[in-house]
Scaffold this motif. Structure first.
Motif, PDB file in Angstrom:
ATOM      1  N   ALA A   1      32.956  24.474   3.504  1.00 29.84           N
ATOM      2  CA  ALA A   1      33.951  23.660   2.837  1.00 29.84           C
ATOM      3  C   ALA A   1      33.694  22.812   1.831  1.00 29.84           C
ATOM      4  O   ALA A   1      34.531  22.528   0.837  1.00 29.84           O
ATOM      5  CB  ALA A   1      34.761  23.035   4.005  1.00 29.84           C
ATOM      6  N   THR A   2      32.356  22.306   1.891  1.00 29.26           N
ATOM      7  CA  THR A   2      32.006  21.353   0.794  1.00 29.26           C
ATOM      8  C   THR A   2      31.891  21.988  -0.392  1.00 29.26           C
ATOM      9  O   THR A   2      32.293  21.673  -1.525  1.00 29.26           O
ATOM     10  CB  THR A   2      30.571  20.719   1.126  1.00 29.26           C
ATOM     11  OG1 THR A   2      30.838  20.005   2.423  1.00 29.26           O
ATOM     12  CG2 THR A   2      30.331  19.753   0.069  1.00 29.26           C
ATOM     13  N   VAL A   3      31.303  23.217  -0.520  1.00 30.19           N
ATOM     14  CA  VAL A   3      31.058  24.226  -1.781  1.00 30.19           C
ATOM     15  C   VAL A   3      32.382  24.620  -2.252  1.00 30.19           C
ATOM     16  O   VAL A   3      32.611  24.557  -3.499  1.00 30.19           O
ATOM     17  CB  VAL A   3      30.372  25.398  -1.432  1.00 30.19           C
ATOM     18  CG1 VAL A   3      30.173  26.324  -2.374  1.00 30.19           C
ATOM     19  CG2 VAL A   3      28.817  24.904  -0.950  1.00 30.19           C
ATOM     20  N   ARG A   4      33.243  24.739  -1.235  1.00 23.20           N
ATOM     21  CA  ARG A   4      34.591  25.200  -1.683  1.00 23.20           C
ATOM     22  C   ARG A   4      35.469  24.272  -2.518  1.00 23.20           C
ATOM     23  O   ARG A   4      36.107  24.458  -3.445  1.00 23.20           O
ATOM     24  CB  ARG A   4      35.426  25.594  -0.567  1.00 23.20           C
ATOM     25  CG  ARG A   4      36.951  25.944  -0.468  1.00 23.20           C
ATOM     26  CD  ARG A   4      37.088  27.248  -1.386  1.00 23.20           C
ATOM     27  NE  ARG A   4      38.566  27.451  -1.533  1.00 23.20           N
ATOM     28  CZ  ARG A   4      39.141  26.898  -3.010  1.00 23.20           C
ATOM     29  NH1 ARG A   4      38.627  26.485  -3.665  1.00 23.20           N
ATOM     30  NH2 ARG A   4      40.532  27.387  -2.860  1.00 23.20           N
ATOM     31  N   HIS A   5      35.333  22.868  -1.996  1.00 23.61           N
ATOM     32  CA  HIS A   5      35.762  21.901  -2.443  1.00 23.61           C
ATOM     33  C   HIS A   5      35.485  21.463  -3.974  1.00 23.61           C
ATOM     34  O   HIS A   5      36.227  21.068  -4.836  1.00 23.61           O
ATOM     35  CB  HIS A   5      35.831  20.644  -1.451  1.00 23.61           C
ATOM     36  CG  HIS A   5      36.503  19.467  -1.867  1.00 23.61           C
ATOM     37  ND1 HIS A   5      37.840  19.363  -1.339  1.00 23.61           N
ATOM     38  CD2 HIS A   5      36.485  18.485  -2.597  1.00 23.61           C
ATOM     39  CE1 HIS A   5      38.579  18.273  -1.860  1.00 23.61           C
ATOM     40  NE2 HIS A   5      37.380  17.568  -2.532  1.00 23.61           N
ATOM     41  N   LEU A   6      34.043  21.479  -4.170  1.00 19.54           N
ATOM     42  CA  LEU A   6      33.334  21.098  -5.159  1.00 19.54           C
ATOM     43  C   LEU A   6      32.901  22.175  -6.390  1.00 19.54           C
ATOM     44  O   LEU A   6      33.181  21.694  -7.469  1.00 19.54           O
ATOM     45  CB  LEU A   6      31.995  20.364  -4.967  1.00 19.54           C
ATOM     46  CG  LEU A   6      31.590  19.432  -5.987  1.00 19.54           C
ATOM     47  CD1 LEU A   6      32.430  18.157  -5.926  1.00 19.54           C
ATOM     48  CD2 LEU A   6      30.285  19.145  -5.474  1.00 19.54           C
ATOM     49  N   CYS A   7      32.934  23.371  -5.843  1.00 22.83           N
ATOM     50  CA  CYS A   7      32.340  24.444  -6.715  1.00 22.83           C
ATOM     51  C   CYS A   7      33.173  25.006  -7.276  1.00 22.83           C
ATOM     52  O   CYS A   7      34.383  25.725  -6.631  1.00 22.83           O
ATOM     53  CB  CYS A   7      31.185  25.099  -6.210  1.00 22.83           C
ATOM     54  SG  CYS A   7      29.799  23.996  -5.540  1.00 22.83           S
TER      55      CYS A   7
END
Lengths: 322, 342
Positions: free
Chosen positions: A213-219
């Motif tokens: 979810a962090t990757v989805r949010h930032l990348c």
């Protein structure tokens, strides 16, 4: 869009001690034929289980280790080792544990000063001004400059590490699990900071995280790595919305969202990643794949372009419709 | 809410209204004594869980989740001053002697921890660990213990269980080690399992398999469980009730889907808003300003007030206590809960 860093056909092996006292050294295949492009101003996320080679790839991109095969070019110029000053200035790294990255016996401000000095800012007054600017940029109060790392909270320490990385005025920031050691509320603050820095400084990110979810949010883009190879790659939005590789689907099914905004696929997860000392034949994922066939056991799928994505699966077309 | 109003204080939080809780903690306070003075770290924790129930304890580091259970089971050092009452299966644990506690810990109450590699003895095999527990706590003879050990290892999903008995902890992967730990904790068939961040050190794929295993075992044995975790997703997956802790206190507790869908305490809501979503920017990440306060520097009044967007004057001086929320199966310690007053 222009590429900032290009990784072409990178493979890497480590030689490790074999089993037993007199055994011959064994070869560990860490990375195998990786092609990746980091576009200027974009963020690329790397995801995969521990041991899949994502940290090795980050270290190769940072120029810490020279790959056994393949090339890495920065701004079009191939660079073999990190010794070139240009590389050091343009590429900086942020690690998981800020306490290990900082000198325990040096005040936070001095550590930033040191990095500024390395970057060629030799006048003390100019350095103090830059340090002040960097600290406020990463959300650190000026009064914290005199504190030692142990006197800072986990979030503050990671901000010092980021300020120090920014001292050289980098274009690419390589982050290896930068949030993993932090509390949930601090993770959210850091996530905001990373997004804000990218906006204001036009930074490019290579962002490693086990939190999808962090990757989805930032990348913007994501590359999924399994056993040293990229198995799926594409825009984070479409890869996470409609994964084409069964491994990506399996990873997504492990995301536990307390708000249950989307139903979780159950029963997809089985087995553990293979040992990099003895990779399975054919597709390395076949022992854990629910839809593996004889073809998967014998023939290794290569990375094929499918629309906006690349997928390494013999049955990627069927996957999309499942 | 009439059931709760008339119930004994020990039922506080047991929104189920079950007969007698299996395990309850009332007004648990912990302070550490040192040369520099007394440091209060736990300020009156109330918890309870019924037979067969799964309770999640959620909080950031330093909130006192682990400490609560260490204190309740008498595992703190001599410099800890513990007050309050702890009951287990109708027995009062506080005040029991060390030998009486030994007969309960590990036998009636099993425990598993975050790092299985460090909880296991590196120079003893998995089989030696298991048979020791089986002979000591279950009173089995050597050969019976061996057979049961094989059974337990296959129950927790370790392949080639018989051969694995001879393996040392370093020969197993993190996930397999945690499975072995679970087998050891389950060997005496405890009524309650306390799992302290059991999957935090594991990959997400392995975490999920361990969680599925725990939930299977609970279904089969009816064992109650406390899941201590900083991960709200883990608790949502496994537990029917949850207590949210902040700075040594329980700030909210209630049933799981409700608490995560409609939190009443501003801290719970803020914690949820820290989690990015797989659907991207559909849900913005707002985070919580400031840092978790450290023990010894807890603010007067509500401990969350300095970081709270809803804080009013009263929050600065009056410490809120857990009270039922109208129309919710939840308790909240807040002067200005979301959705109105009690």
């Amino acid at each position: 869009m222009e590429p900032l860093l290009q990784i072409t056909g990178v493979s890497h092996r480590f030689t490790v001690r074999g089993e037993g006292l007199f055994a011959r050294p064994a070869t560990l295949q860490a990375l195998d034929g990786i092609d990746l492009t980091l576009w200027r101003g974009k963020a690329l996320g790397l995801v995969g289980e521990s041991g899949c080679g994502k940290s090795t790839l980050a270290r190769i991109a940072a120029g810490f280790i020279a790959p056994a095969a393949g090339s890495v070019t920065l701004d079009g110029a191939a660079v073999e080792v990190r010794s070139r000053g240009d590389w050091r200035r343009k590429v900086q790294m942020v690690f998981q544990d800020p306490l290990a990255a900082l000198d325990p016996r040096m005040e936070a401000g001095r550590q930033i000063d040191e990095a500024l000095e390395q970057a060629g800012i030799l006048k003390a007054a100019e350095r103090a001004g830059r340090r002040h600017e960097l600290m406020s940029r990463v959300g650190l109060g000026a009064h914290l400059a005199d504190r030692f790392p142990h006197q800072l909270s986990g979030g503050q320490r990671q901000r010092v590490v980021i300020a120090r990385a920014l001292a050289a005025g980098p274009e690419l920031l390589i982050c290896d699990e930068p949030l993993a050691a932090l509390d949930v509320s601090v993770q959210a603050q850091m996530l905001e900071l990373f997004a804000e820095l990218r906006q204001s400084l036009g930074l490019t990110y290579l962002f490693i995280s086990h939190q999808l979810a962090t990757v989805r949010h930032l990348c913007n883009d994501v590359a999924v790595i399994y056993a040293g190879r990229i198995v799926e790659q594409g825009p984070a939005e479409s890869v996470f919305a409609a994964p084409r590789h069964p491994y990506t689907r399996m990873l997504l099914s492990t995301v536990l969202d307390p708000r249950r905004q989307r139903p979780r696929e159950r029963g997809l997860v089985r087995g553990e990643p293979p040992s990099p000392l003895a990779l399975p034949s054919g597709c390395a994922f076949h022992p854990r794949c629910p839809s593996a066939t004889d073809r998967c056991r014998s023939e290794r799928p290569s990375l094929h372009v499918k629309g906006r994505e690349k997928v390494a699966c013999h049955f990627a077309d069927q996957m999309a419709t499942v | 809410m009439s059931v709760l109003a008339s119930a004994a204080p020990s039922l506080k939080g047991a929104a189920t209204g079950a007969a007698e809780p299996l395990f309850s903690i009332n007004g648990l306070e912990v302070a550490f004594e040192s040369a520099a003075g007394s440091l209060r770290v736990l300020g009156g924790v109330d918890l309870s869980l019924g037979r067969g129930e799964a309770l999640g304890i959620v909080g950031e580091s330093g909130s006192g989740k682990t400490l609560t259970f260490m204190a309740a089971l008498g595992l703190l050092g001599r410099n800890a001053r513990v007050s309050g009452e702890v009951h287990f299966a109708g027995r009062k644990l506080t005040g029991l002697s060390e030998s009486e506690l030994l007969a309960i810990r590990g036998r009636k109450i099993g425990m598993i921890f975050q790092d299985p590699q460090s909880a296991l003895n590196p120079v003893r095999t998995i089989g030696a660990h298991l048979t020791e527990v089986l002979r000591l706590h279950a009173g089995l003879a050597r050969s019976a213990a061996h057979d049961r050990a094989v059974e337990l290892l296959s129950m927790v999903g370790i392949p080639a269980a018989r051969e694995r008995l001879g393996s040392y902890p370093h020969e197993l992967s993190g996930g397999m080690c945690q499975r072995a730990m679970i087998a050891i904790a389950l060997a005496p068939e405890p009524e309650l399992l306390i799992a302290d961040e059991p999957t935090t050190a594991l990959d997400a794929t392995v975490q999920l398999q361990v969680l599925e295993l725990l939930s299977d075992i609970r279904e089969r044995t009816g064992m109650a469980m406390v899941m201590i975790s900083h991960d709200l997703g883990v608790v949502a997956e496994l537990c029917s009730r949850v207590s949210i802790m902040y700075a040594g206190r329980v700030v909210e507790n209630g049933r799981v889907p409700e608490i995560f869908e409609k939190p009443c305490h501003p801290y719970t809501e803020a914690l949820l808003s820290c989690l990015p979503s797989l659907d991207g920017d559909a849900v913005p990440v707002t985070g919580i300003a400031g840092d978790v306060p450290v023990a010894g520097a807890y603010p007067p009044g509500c401990v969350f007030a300095p970081r709270c967007a809803r804080a009013s004057a009263i929050c600065g001086w009056s410490r809120p206590i857990l009270q039922p929320v109208a129309g919710h199966a939840a308790y909240v310690a807040c002067h200005n809960p979301i959705g109105g007053l009690h």
